[in-house]
Design an enzyme around this catalytic site. Sequence first.
Site, PDB file in Angstrom:
ATOM      1  N   CYS A  42      24.952 -51.586 -76.079  1.00  0.00           N
ATOM      2  CA  CYS A  42      24.723 -52.810 -75.300  1.00  0.00           C
ATOM      3  C   CYS A  42      25.092 -52.659 -73.826  1.00  0.00           C
ATOM      4  O   CYS A  42      24.418 -53.218 -72.960  1.00  0.00           O
ATOM      5  CB  CYS A  42      25.476 -53.978 -75.932  1.00  0.00           C
ATOM      6  SG  CYS A  42      24.785 -54.445 -77.542  1.00  0.00           S
ATOM      7  N   GLU A  72      26.054 -60.475 -78.711  1.00  0.00           N
ATOM      8  CA  GLU A  72      24.924 -60.098 -79.553  1.00  0.00           C
ATOM      9  C   GLU A  72      25.024 -60.859 -80.867  1.00  0.00           C
ATOM     10  O   GLU A  72      26.083 -60.847 -81.519  1.00  0.00           O
ATOM     11  CB  GLU A  72      24.926 -58.598 -79.840  1.00  0.00           C
ATOM     12  CG  GLU A  72      23.744 -58.156 -80.703  1.00  0.00           C
ATOM     13  CD  GLU A  72      23.881 -56.737 -81.220  1.00  0.00           C
ATOM     14  OE1 GLU A  72      23.093 -56.386 -82.122  1.00  0.00           O
ATOM     15  OE2 GLU A  72      24.749 -55.991 -80.748  1.00  0.00           O
ATOM     16  N   THR A 103      29.248 -52.067 -76.858  1.00  0.00           N
ATOM     17  CA  THR A 103      29.653 -50.677 -76.931  1.00  0.00           C
ATOM     18  C   THR A 103      28.986 -49.905 -75.789  1.00  0.00           C
ATOM     19  O   THR A 103      27.873 -50.228 -75.391  1.00  0.00           O
ATOM     20  CB  THR A 103      29.246 -50.047 -78.283  1.00  0.00           C
ATOM     21  OG1 THR A 103      27.855 -50.291 -78.505  1.00  0.00           O
ATOM     22  CG2 THR A 103      30.039 -50.652 -79.442  1.00  0.00           C
ATOM     23  N   ASP A 131      29.800 -58.462 -74.799  1.00  0.00           N
ATOM     24  CA  ASP A 131      29.963 -58.444 -76.265  1.00  0.00           C
ATOM     25  C   ASP A 131      31.388 -58.198 -76.758  1.00  0.00           C
ATOM     26  O   ASP A 131      31.582 -57.522 -77.787  1.00  0.00           O
ATOM     27  CB  ASP A 131      29.015 -57.409 -76.882  1.00  0.00           C
ATOM     28  CG  ASP A 131      27.558 -57.734 -76.638  1.00  0.00           C
ATOM     29  OD1 ASP A 131      27.262 -58.714 -75.942  1.00  0.00           O
ATOM     30  OD2 ASP A 131      26.705 -56.988 -77.158  1.00  0.00           O
ATOM     31  N   LYS A 174      22.338 -63.223 -77.111  1.00  0.00           N
ATOM     32  CA  LYS A 174      21.161 -62.348 -77.060  1.00  0.00           C
ATOM     33  C   LYS A 174      20.902 -61.744 -78.440  1.00  0.00           C
ATOM     34  O   LYS A 174      21.837 -61.316 -79.117  1.00  0.00           O
ATOM     35  CB  LYS A 174      21.347 -61.238 -76.024  1.00  0.00           C
ATOM     36  CG  LYS A 174      22.591 -60.382 -76.231  1.00  0.00           C
ATOM     37  CD  LYS A 174      22.779 -59.404 -75.086  1.00  0.00           C
ATOM     38  CE  LYS A 174      24.048 -58.591 -75.240  1.00  0.00           C
ATOM     39  NZ  LYS A 174      24.031 -57.623 -76.358  1.00  0.00           N
ATOM     40  N   ASP A 204      27.488 -47.019 -75.305  1.00  0.00           N
ATOM     41  CA  ASP A 204      26.205 -46.337 -75.419  1.00  0.00           C
ATOM     42  C   ASP A 204      25.069 -47.245 -75.856  1.00  0.00           C
ATOM     43  O   ASP A 204      23.901 -46.854 -75.784  1.00  0.00           O
ATOM     44  CB  ASP A 204      26.325 -45.170 -76.405  1.00  0.00           C
ATOM     45  CG  ASP A 204      26.928 -45.600 -77.739  1.00  0.00           C
ATOM     46  OD1 ASP A 204      27.834 -46.448 -77.743  1.00  0.00           O
ATOM     47  OD2 ASP A 204      26.509 -45.070 -78.792  1.00  0.00           O
TER      48      ASP A 204
END
Length: 214
Positions: A150, A59, A146, A12, A117, A148
């Site tokens: 993805c 994303e 990120t 991402d 996704k 925490d």
Amino acid sequence: MKPIQYALLMIDFQNDFCLKGGYGDQCAGLDWVNPVIPRAKALLEGARAYGVPVIHTREGYASDLSDCPPLRIERSEKAGAKYGSEGPMGRLMIRGEYGNQIIEELAPIEGELQYDKNSYGAFATTTIDEDLKALGVTDLVFAGVTADICVHTTLREATDRGYNCLYVRDAISTLNPYIRKAAEEMIRQEGGIWGEVVDSEAIIEIWAKLKASE
């Protein structure tokens, strides 16, 4: 014992997360992400130089947000950057908009796998597992944003599917520095339950040695 086959997973690195005016900037500025982009670039160049497969994810959601859970939209609005709202790079987090594209420094080249996704984890809504298995991949090297959300979601999905995960701490970040550190520490718990925490230079050195031994 099955021989190790690495793949680099770039999660991402989108304009919406990494450039001014995007989702990440609207939520927390860019100080959290700017420092990791050069290390992610070095990692990407190393993978390409040493023949390691590279996979990119993004994303993003349909223009009508029909594939985005309503709670996710609600929570993004609370964060200060509502999914689907207009921004300087188009509508935030919408597939096809400029903001949804991977940043120029880390853009995919021909032959590299790419996945869109509508989920935090890459395994939930793509064919990545089947494709990695077809490549014989055993060890996944993680870079991305990120940490925490993805990155960790995808890492946990990968662990449950039997991949050894290598978390490249200087090529991964998230909006809050305390959470970034916690995301690293979670990898190490219980004897490395989620894999290994490594630096980009160490991974590139491993790849160089493997290439030299061929």
